[in-house]
Write a protein that holds these residues in place. Sequence first.
Motif, PDB file in Angstrom:
ATOM      1  N   HIS A 169      48.343  18.814  69.711  1.00  0.00           N
ATOM      2  CA  HIS A 169      48.842  20.084  69.207  1.00  0.00           C
ATOM      3  C   HIS A 169      47.853  20.685  68.220  1.00  0.00           C
ATOM      4  O   HIS A 169      47.545  21.878  68.266  1.00  0.00           O
ATOM      5  CB  HIS A 169      50.202  19.865  68.551  1.00  0.00           C
ATOM      6  N   GLU A 170      47.354  19.858  67.330  1.00  0.00           N
ATOM      7  CA  GLU A 170      46.429  20.333  66.297  1.00  0.00           C
ATOM      8  C   GLU A 170      45.203  21.004  66.923  1.00  0.00           C
ATOM      9  O   GLU A 170      44.765  22.057  66.484  1.00  0.00           O
ATOM     10  CB  GLU A 170      45.998  19.144  65.425  1.00  0.00           C
ATOM     11  N   LEU A 171      44.667  20.397  67.968  1.00  0.00           N
ATOM     12  CA  LEU A 171      43.474  20.976  68.588  1.00  0.00           C
ATOM     13  C   LEU A 171      43.829  22.167  69.482  1.00  0.00           C
ATOM     14  O   LEU A 171      43.232  23.238  69.382  1.00  0.00           O
ATOM     15  CB  LEU A 171      42.741  19.913  69.408  1.00  0.00           C
ATOM     16  N   PHE A 172      44.817  21.979  70.331  1.00  0.00           N
ATOM     17  CA  PHE A 172      45.079  23.009  71.345  1.00  0.00           C
ATOM     18  C   PHE A 172      45.732  24.263  70.771  1.00  0.00           C
ATOM     19  O   PHE A 172      45.640  25.332  71.367  1.00  0.00           O
ATOM     20  CB  PHE A 172      45.895  22.432  72.502  1.00  0.00           C
ATOM     21  N   SER A 173      46.382  24.135  69.619  1.00  0.00           N
ATOM     22  CA  SER A 173      46.984  25.340  69.046  1.00  0.00           C
ATOM     23  C   SER A 173      45.902  26.259  68.479  1.00  0.00           C
ATOM     24  O   SER A 173      46.184  27.383  68.100  1.00  0.00           O
ATOM     25  CB  SER A 173      48.025  24.983  67.994  1.00  0.00           C
ATOM     26  N   LYS A 174      44.666  25.783  68.423  1.00  0.00           N
ATOM     27  CA  LYS A 174      43.580  26.665  68.001  1.00  0.00           C
ATOM     28  C   LYS A 174      43.343  27.777  69.037  1.00  0.00           C
ATOM     29  O   LYS A 174      42.650  28.742  68.768  1.00  0.00           O
ATOM     30  CB  LYS A 174      42.288  25.871  67.794  1.00  0.00           C
ATOM     31  N   CYS A 175      43.895  27.585  70.231  1.00  0.00           N
ATOM     32  CA  CYS A 175      43.733  28.613  71.271  1.00  0.00           C
ATOM     33  C   CYS A 175      44.962  29.480  71.445  1.00  0.00           C
ATOM     34  O   CYS A 175      44.971  30.379  72.277  1.00  0.00           O
ATOM     35  CB  CYS A 175      43.394  27.965  72.608  1.00  0.00           C
ATOM     36  N   GLU A 205      41.277  16.472  58.831  1.00  0.00           N
ATOM     37  CA  GLU A 205      40.623  15.424  59.619  1.00  0.00           C
ATOM     38  C   GLU A 205      41.659  14.438  60.139  1.00  0.00           C
ATOM     39  O   GLU A 205      41.628  14.042  61.302  1.00  0.00           O
ATOM     40  CB  GLU A 205      39.623  14.654  58.751  1.00  0.00           C
ATOM     41  N   ILE A 206      42.585  14.099  59.263  1.00  0.00           N
ATOM     42  CA  ILE A 206      43.612  13.144  59.668  1.00  0.00           C
ATOM     43  C   ILE A 206      44.460  13.715  60.798  1.00  0.00           C
ATOM     44  O   ILE A 206      44.828  13.018  61.740  1.00  0.00           O
ATOM     45  CB  ILE A 206      44.486  12.746  58.449  1.00  0.00           C
ATOM     46  N   ARG A 207      44.732  15.005  60.727  1.00  0.00           N
ATOM     47  CA  ARG A 207      45.550  15.608  61.783  1.00  0.00           C
ATOM     48  C   ARG A 207      44.861  15.523  63.138  1.00  0.00           C
ATOM     49  O   ARG A 207      45.513  15.386  64.160  1.00  0.00           O
ATOM     50  CB  ARG A 207      45.788  17.082  61.464  1.00  0.00           C
ATOM     51  N   LEU A 208      43.540  15.629  63.142  1.00  0.00           N
ATOM     52  CA  LEU A 208      42.815  15.531  64.411  1.00  0.00           C
ATOM     53  C   LEU A 208      42.578  14.085  64.818  1.00  0.00           C
ATOM     54  O   LEU A 208      42.191  13.804  65.942  1.00  0.00           O
ATOM     55  CB  LEU A 208      41.469  16.239  64.299  1.00  0.00           C
ATOM     56  N   SER A 209      42.796  13.168  63.857  1.00  0.00           N
ATOM     57  CA  SER A 209      42.539  11.761  64.155  1.00  0.00           C
ATOM     58  C   SER A 209      43.730  10.962  63.625  1.00  0.00           C
ATOM     59  O   SER A 209      44.863  11.305  63.947  1.00  0.00           O
ATOM     60  CB  SER A 209      41.222  11.364  63.482  1.00  0.00           C
ATOM     61  N   PHE A 210      43.471   9.942  62.809  1.00  0.00           N
ATOM     62  CA  PHE A 210      44.579   9.263  62.144  1.00  0.00           C
ATOM     63  C   PHE A 210      44.064   8.658  60.845  1.00  0.00           C
ATOM     64  O   PHE A 210      42.854   8.471  60.670  1.00  0.00           O
ATOM     65  CB  PHE A 210      45.240   8.217  63.036  1.00  0.00           C
ATOM     66  N   THR A 211      45.003   8.401  59.936  1.00  0.00           N
ATOM     67  CA  THR A 211      44.627   8.098  58.561  1.00  0.00           C
ATOM     68  C   THR A 211      43.640   6.940  58.433  1.00  0.00           C
ATOM     69  O   THR A 211      42.648   7.039  57.720  1.00  0.00           O
ATOM     70  CB  THR A 211      45.888   7.798  57.738  1.00  0.00           C
ATOM     71  N   LYS A 212      43.914   5.876  59.154  1.00  0.00           N
ATOM     72  CA  LYS A 212      43.083   4.679  58.989  1.00  0.00           C
ATOM     73  C   LYS A 212      41.632   4.994  59.356  1.00  0.00           C
ATOM     74  O   LYS A 212      40.698   4.597  58.663  1.00  0.00           O
ATOM     75  CB  LYS A 212      43.625   3.552  59.887  1.00  0.00           C
ATOM     76  N   ARG A 213      41.477   5.701  60.441  1.00  0.00           N
ATOM     77  CA  ARG A 213      40.137   6.040  60.908  1.00  0.00           C
ATOM     78  C   ARG A 213      39.401   6.896  59.880  1.00  0.00           C
ATOM     79  O   ARG A 213      38.232   6.643  59.562  1.00  0.00           O
ATOM     80  CB  ARG A 213      40.249   6.799  62.238  1.00  0.00           C
ATOM     81  N   ILE A 214      40.083   7.907  59.352  1.00  0.00           N
ATOM     82  CA  ILE A 214      39.430   8.813  58.406  1.00  0.00           C
ATOM     83  C   ILE A 214      39.111   8.084  57.108  1.00  0.00           C
ATOM     84  O   ILE A 214      38.047   8.268  56.521  1.00  0.00           O
ATOM     85  CB  ILE A 214      40.325  10.044  58.141  1.00  0.00           C
TER      86      ILE A 214
END
Lengths: 179, 914
Positions: free
Chosen positions: A75-81, B536-545
């Motif tokens: 959602h985070e990525l695709f809502s950019k469109c 960044e976390i929203r595009l990935s996940f907390t642990k990774r970031i």
Amino acid sequence: MSLAYSYSTSTVDRLDKASSYIASKRRPRRDERDGEERPPTPEVEDKLRDATTLYVGNLHGLISQSFYTTEEQIHELFSKCGEIKRLVMGLDRFQKTPCGFCFVEYYNHQDALDCMKYVGGTKLDERIIRTDLDEGFVEGRQYGRGKSGGQVRDEYREEYDPGRGGYGRVYEETSGPKY
Amino acid sequence: MDSALPDHRPDHRRDYGNRRDNGGRRNYNNHGGGGGGGGRGGGNNRKRRSREDDDEERPQRKNHRYEEPIASQLRRSILAISEQPATVIDSAKRLGKQIADNFADDQVNGPLLDTVLELICEQPLKIPHVSAVILYANDVNGAVTAEIITRSQERIQDAVHEGNWREFKLLMRFYACLQGVFEGDGVFPLFDELFDRAADQQTASPEDVVGLELIKIILLTLPYAMASSATNLDAKARELLEKTDIIASVQHPLEHLSESYPIEGDGRPFGFQSALNLLQQQLVTEAETGWKLACIPRVYVPTTSVKDEGDTDAMAGLEITVTKHEFPVITIPSPVHTGTRPLYPEAYFTIYGDQEIESVPRSSDIAASLIRDATVDTINILDFNRHAVAKFLIELDCFFAPGTFVPRSTGFDKLKDVPEGETTWKTEDMAIDAMFSQMLRLPSAEHKLVYYHAVITEACKLAPGAIAPTLGRAIRFLYRHVDYMDLEPAYRFLDWFTHHLSNFDFRWKWTEWTEDVDASPVNPKHAFILGAIDKEIRLSFTKRIRETLPPDYHKLIAEGKLKDTPDFKYSNESTPYSVEGRQIHSMLRKKVPETEIQVIIDIIQKQATEQGVNEPLIPSTDAYMTAVCYIGSKSLSHVLSCIDRCKERLLVIGAQSEAARRQIIQSVVDYWKDLPGTAVNIVDKLLNFTIVTPESVVQWCLGQASLGSGAPLADTWRFEMVAATMGKITNRMRQIVAARVQALRMDAPAEQVAMLDDTIAKERESMRALFGLIQDLLAPYTDSSGNTLMEDAGASSSEDVEFVKAWAYRWSMVFSRKAAVEETVASDGALQITLANAKLEMEREAVRRKKADEERAKRRAAAEERRKVEEEERVKKEAEEEEERQKLAASNGNGAANGGADQDQLDEADDVDI
């Protein structure tokens, strides 16, 4: 407000065209598994003309591994469109767990096209994702069509792909490819 | 196969789609080949290949080798023009001659010229080169130029009537490059006409912007005419520049809508710089120094001088007379179309401009405008192929005169070693500067912002060594000045930065910013870091970031961010109404009827009343909504389906009071306080369900109850929530305006139009009210009298008070700008202009339709004529055959024995033929 009037074709390829996979669905072809003729779907092109749905592939799937790309990330990525109307995760037919693809439906056709142009081929969750215009989600299509429940491609993958459960399942079971 | 995708595939695995029909081709026996058709021997591949081979071999048997038609050879060469700067003059010359020599070919004299025009309109960087090809063709055959002028005239006239000013500008540039082959003054009379029209527009309304656009077009066309083969233009140019100065140097009332750095102070990099005014000044300077225009490539070298150099056949003194042409007739209606997209005064934005060592041209240099303009157009026109755009950006030096730039990927620190007098401009800086000017453009970018993200990602993938350091300097510049930046571009920068990192393993030199980790939470730099980590976390996940950040940053990541599912506060016994909260949760899970849940709700409300709570609906709503969130915590679809299931009650609660609506939002935000992005999404969906209203979202976000001292104004997600809510409102407004235009086009009945006008008026009022509400709510924080409010609420230092004031000011700026921008779309005056534009478009469509009809009629008549001739021939032939037969029948009696032998001979002949 732009007028539908074009002089000639573009001097550069467009990225918002449907892939050859969709185009191939228009041709009748033989299903390798049971030998049945698949009926042609000539109206696919018409449906794609105002398609609002995208097939999204090559996501992290919960195959034999610990994590998968979540709806929130997609959602985070695709809502950019554009605003997303519906998001349907592709699931393993038996496990009912995300298996590496999904359908994203927008409200507008243009948003879907923009997504093809701007998001397809970029990374989500550190994997390069694939997008394709889709004629529309139908109940049942969220399930993997592979023998083991996941996506067919995961069964025949020869390469090690840790994000999708290592090697293809067919290769895990036996040593050689099973056609 | 994958023709829609370009060649560069950084990750070949991505090819392996689940296409069963051709999967065998690539997957098997071709390890890591990454495409390229090498995979022979897959199951269904052999069959297909043999068929292909058949196709290829059959013509070979006949000994006719396939030869590419000349038109498509030329098409390929002209599309690739300027890719080899070293030989561009020769290839342009050769191409021009080939076109001229083959101009009788109807694929050359028609479709190929259309390709040339398409190239001009789609790849503006190549205009000087393409024009040179036409000029070389003109040297050999004037018909080429005559034909392309005819074809372009139609196209440029369309552009005028459709308000497609960019295309107009590019075709004008083409004409300017051809200035040398026009009769009389060429483009100059049209400049005068454009100027007059611009002056009319400006006189009619001080807020007019299309007038500025016309002046900009004049000024951006002029240099190409000056750099053309035409001579003796200086006086005309000077005269023109004197006129344009009047409009170009005037301050425009809407300038503030495009200002990126509105906050005054020592660290402010620059204020509003009018791109038009800069352009005017640059040209004046250029005129004073004799129109060097060093960056424009001179690809066309007039034939005589070329002959002198190399061609031994040339006789000295033989003057080749160039075929001259009439300048096409282009009508500019009055008033003009105000543009396909709303126009605003253009600000010049630069990251690398005016540094000590020039890595891009100084803003006083005409090259700054010329290169920027062609680059920006390329970026915005070709949004349908970001790979192509990235390639152009990296190869920018190909399109300008040799010596304009230092060699590609020269490091910034190496520029100081460049000998005095040589260029220090970097293609990478030029390209990235142009990218950011578009991504951060105010009031809005041309495309969705993610497009610009994608181009930068692509460029960075193509040439990481060259692009990454340039990007690094951009990021540092933007971060350093983030306090002074308008909140909207600052947010766009944040959004890009995090999305970009997500494409490159989240790598960034965070240690550079460590000192801001401990800064006050209302410090804009600290807020940027927090916002970036959250995104960044929203595009990935907390642990990774967390693992990508230096240890100093770990304290910025709340413990709760590491949990997949936030805690349900009612699980804690000490939470008031914890028993009831848990009961509601389990009832919702079991999907018991709402009537049973009502019992528990009543209990909460009774308890609350007994404890003296004013609005007992508040605690009961909190328990209900929190339970909905908890059940839906598994994923977005879960929470959506749960809200859908509970919407009846939520709608009733929402309808009861403003306080209840705000509580619904409060409960969502509280539940998701560690992952606020999810809260923003849920509130967005609640708006769609009409469970909450836009007013309640704005009230909740900016009301004193939740802002307190004002520190929460630094929350990135809060800005997102308000911006998304207002975005819904303005989108709707624009849809209704579009419907009104459609009604005009469709000639809809009067009552339908009246209804639409009515809706526009109503929606506009509520939109204005909402924008007004935002300003009212922010006022206490921007006012100096608000200081006491902030201090009362416990703001820790006077520095913080100043920060909060600046935040409130920046918020207020964003939404007052948005309000002003909407007025340029939805106000009565704006609507009238839009409708006038539509009428112009309709007029042109009618002309075009008429022309198409005429052509069709002509074609039909021709076909009819052809058919008639054929029919006559057929009749004649039949008659002849009949006569022949009768003759044969008459002689048949004596010649029957010979007939068989004749037939055999014929058969044999057939065999040979085949």
